[in-house]
Design a protein around this motif. Structure first.
Motif, PDB file in Angstrom:
ATOM      1  N   ILE A  89       3.832  11.694   6.316  1.00  0.00           N
ATOM      2  CA  ILE A  89       3.779  11.027   7.620  1.00  0.00           C
ATOM      3  C   ILE A  89       2.900   9.788   7.547  1.00  0.00           C
ATOM      4  O   ILE A  89       3.250   8.720   8.068  1.00  0.00           O
ATOM      5  CB  ILE A  89       3.258  12.002   8.698  1.00  0.00           C
ATOM      6  N   LEU A  90       1.749   9.898   6.856  1.00  0.00           N
ATOM      7  CA  LEU A  90       0.833   8.762   6.742  1.00  0.00           C
ATOM      8  C   LEU A  90       1.477   7.592   6.010  1.00  0.00           C
ATOM      9  O   LEU A  90       1.416   6.444   6.480  1.00  0.00           O
ATOM     10  CB  LEU A  90      -0.436   9.189   6.011  1.00  0.00           C
ATOM     11  N   ILE A  91       2.128   7.872   4.893  1.00  0.00           N
ATOM     12  CA  ILE A  91       2.773   6.799   4.125  1.00  0.00           C
ATOM     13  C   ILE A  91       3.953   6.230   4.912  1.00  0.00           C
ATOM     14  O   ILE A  91       4.212   5.024   4.888  1.00  0.00           O
ATOM     15  CB  ILE A  91       3.218   7.312   2.744  1.00  0.00           C
ATOM     16  N   SER A 132       0.825  -1.201   0.000  1.00  0.00           N
ATOM     17  CA  SER A 132       0.000   0.000   0.000  1.00  0.00           C
ATOM     18  C   SER A 132       0.862   1.254   0.000  1.00  0.00           C
ATOM     19  O   SER A 132       0.595   2.221  -0.719  1.00  0.00           O
ATOM     20  CB  SER A 132      -0.924   0.001   1.221  1.00  0.00           C
ATOM     21  N   ALA A 133       1.925   1.235   0.823  1.00  0.00           N
ATOM     22  CA  ALA A 133       2.819   2.398   0.899  1.00  0.00           C
ATOM     23  C   ALA A 133       3.612   2.578  -0.388  1.00  0.00           C
ATOM     24  O   ALA A 133       3.729   3.690  -0.912  1.00  0.00           O
ATOM     25  CB  ALA A 133       3.762   2.240   2.091  1.00  0.00           C
ATOM     26  N   CYS A 160      11.191   5.591   8.931  1.00  0.00           N
ATOM     27  CA  CYS A 160      10.287   5.489   7.780  1.00  0.00           C
ATOM     28  C   CYS A 160       9.696   6.845   7.406  1.00  0.00           C
ATOM     29  O   CYS A 160       9.595   7.190   6.221  1.00  0.00           O
ATOM     30  CB  CYS A 160       9.158   4.499   8.085  1.00  0.00           C
ATOM     31  N   ILE A 161       9.323   7.633   8.417  1.00  0.00           N
ATOM     32  CA  ILE A 161       8.758   8.963   8.138  1.00  0.00           C
ATOM     33  C   ILE A 161       9.809   9.881   7.528  1.00  0.00           C
ATOM     34  O   ILE A 161       9.561  10.554   6.517  1.00  0.00           O
ATOM     35  CB  ILE A 161       8.168   9.574   9.426  1.00  0.00           C
ATOM     36  N   ALA A 175      -1.247  19.389   3.911  1.00  0.00           N
ATOM     37  CA  ALA A 175      -1.333  18.132   3.156  1.00  0.00           C
ATOM     38  C   ALA A 175       0.023  17.492   2.857  1.00  0.00           C
ATOM     39  O   ALA A 175       0.161  16.268   3.006  1.00  0.00           O
ATOM     40  CB  ALA A 175      -2.109  18.352   1.855  1.00  0.00           C
ATOM     41  N   PRO A 176       1.066  18.248   2.433  1.00  0.00           N
ATOM     42  CA  PRO A 176       2.356  17.611   2.140  1.00  0.00           C
ATOM     43  C   PRO A 176       2.972  16.916   3.353  1.00  0.00           C
ATOM     44  O   PRO A 176       3.604  15.865   3.205  1.00  0.00           O
ATOM     45  CB  PRO A 176       3.233  18.782   1.667  1.00  0.00           C
ATOM     46  N   TYR A 177       2.789  17.486   4.541  1.00  0.00           N
ATOM     47  CA  TYR A 177       3.326  16.855   5.748  1.00  0.00           C
ATOM     48  C   TYR A 177       2.503  15.624   6.115  1.00  0.00           C
ATOM     49  O   TYR A 177       3.056  14.553   6.425  1.00  0.00           O
ATOM     50  CB  TYR A 177       3.304  17.849   6.918  1.00  0.00           C
ATOM     51  N   PHE A 178       1.176  15.771   6.089  1.00  0.00           N
ATOM     52  CA  PHE A 178       0.315  14.663   6.479  1.00  0.00           C
ATOM     53  C   PHE A 178       0.506  13.465   5.556  1.00  0.00           C
ATOM     54  O   PHE A 178       0.568  12.319   6.015  1.00  0.00           O
ATOM     55  CB  PHE A 178      -1.147  15.103   6.457  1.00  0.00           C
TER      56      PHE A 178
END
Length: 354
Positions: free
Chosen positions: A58-60, A21-22, A158-159, A52-55
């Motif tokens: 971080i989410l991925i 998914s990532a 990972c982040i 949005a670019p940070y979120f």
């Protein structure tokens, strides 16, 4: 199969699910894929262009981290499995609301553009994953002494890795286009044909003592919002295209437009807004298209904002005095239709309003 083997099988399945998914959200290139994810998935949720670019990164990054952490014994039952269930539950709630509000249409973005998936398909996938995690939680023994720093290092690495492989860019401000000569059609700019016709009409009028009053059957002029890219775009009939240089469908659409313009010299002038992803392929794009047209390059996020976050490439917009008459996009139901466009261009405005 004993309990230990079952637990490892479940961990491998869940790990693969999150890592794939990532990775899919980075296809075909990290910045392009993440920017597309932001515009099409996060902006509609209310995320600002600043957040949005940070979120997204971080989410991925967390998806990558969970895919790795599920294979590590440290805090597996106390942190990793509950956190994974929580994340999937949030996804299910969000997708359920999206399905209720907008229907089961479009790509949910779970696997980016690599594996398109509808919201309902994604809900089913997530519920199955939650079930597997609950099963795993029940059969695993209690956590033994664990290393919290190892787990936190995985998450942070990972982040940070996402910010490194897909660094954020500042959206470039639009600039006025440099007129580009059409090499195969004999048109130097998109206004040359109109200028010639206007000159001929003025000459005829000046030679006559009586001028016949002509009723103009065309829409009232308005601003399309693209004049900062092409100054004459709101004058007369124009074709504005939204293409990605490396997109085969975009190249084929441009090729069709070139053929239509060759057969009909009164065909509207064509201008192109290119996504700057694979910008080095623009010369090859025009080779395939069979002609060179005036164009502008914009960054990925600006491109999706211009074309609309619910639309896709190739995009072809028919404008008349700045009014949008028709807008083709994507390769599905609303894909480019040359025959339909040719017929529409020939119609007077009064016929279009019926």
């Amino acid at each position: 199969m004993n309990t230990k083997n079952i637990s490892w099988l479940l961990r491998l399945i869940i790990s693969a699910l999150f890592i794939v998914s990532a990775v899919a959200k980075l296809y075909p290139s990290p910045y392009f894929a993440i920017s597309t994810f932001e515009v099409k998935q996060l902006y509609p949720l209310g995320f600002s262009e600043a957040v949005a670019p940070y979120f997204s990164r971080i989410l991925i990054g967390i998806e990558f981290a969970l895919g790795i952490a599920i294979l590590v014994k440290d805090y597996l039952k106390k942190i990793t499995i509950p956190a994974t269930i929580l994340l999937l539950t949030v996804f299910v709630i969000h997708l359920s609301y999206t399905t209720f509000a907008s229907g089961n249409a479009g790509n949910c973005g779970c696997f980016g553009e690599l594996i398109p998936m509808t919201p309902v398909e994604a809900i089913i996938k997530n519920i199955i994953a939650i079930g597997l995690l609950i099963w795993l939680f029940k059969i695993l023994p209690a956590d033994k002494k664990s290393n919290f720093w190892l787990l936190s290092s995985i998450v942070l690495s990972c982040i940070l890795g996402l910010f490194m492989i897909a660094p954020m860019k500042v959206s470039a401000s639009p600039v006025l286009p440099i007129p580009t000569e059409s090499t195969n059609l004999g048109i130097s700019t998109d206004t040359t044909l109109n200028t010639v016709l206007s000159t001929v009409e003025n000459a005829i009028d000046s030679s006559n003592t009586v001028k016949e009053k002509i009723t103009v059957d065309e829409p009232t002029a308005k601003k399309s919002g693209f004049a900062n890219y092409f100054p004459t775009i709101d004058q007369d009939k124009k074709i504005l295209c939204f293409f990605a240089p490396g997109c085969d469908h975009c190249q084929e659409t441009a090729k069709q437009l070139t053929e239509m313009k060759r057969k009909d010299k009164s065909f509207p002038a064509i201008s192109i807004i290119f996504m700057d992803e694979e910008a080095d392929k623009i010369p090859d794009f025009f080779t395939v298209a069979g002609a060179k047209y005036p164009y502008q390059k914009v960054d990925v996020i600006s491109f999706w904002n211009l074309i609309g976050n619910t639309r896709d490439t190739p995009g072809v917009k028919y404008l008349w005095n700045g009014n949008e008459i028709l807008f083709y996009d994507g390769i599905n139901a609303n894909k480019f239709n040359g025959t339909e466009l040719k017929n529409l261009i020939k119609k007077p405005y009064s016929a279009l309003k019926k």
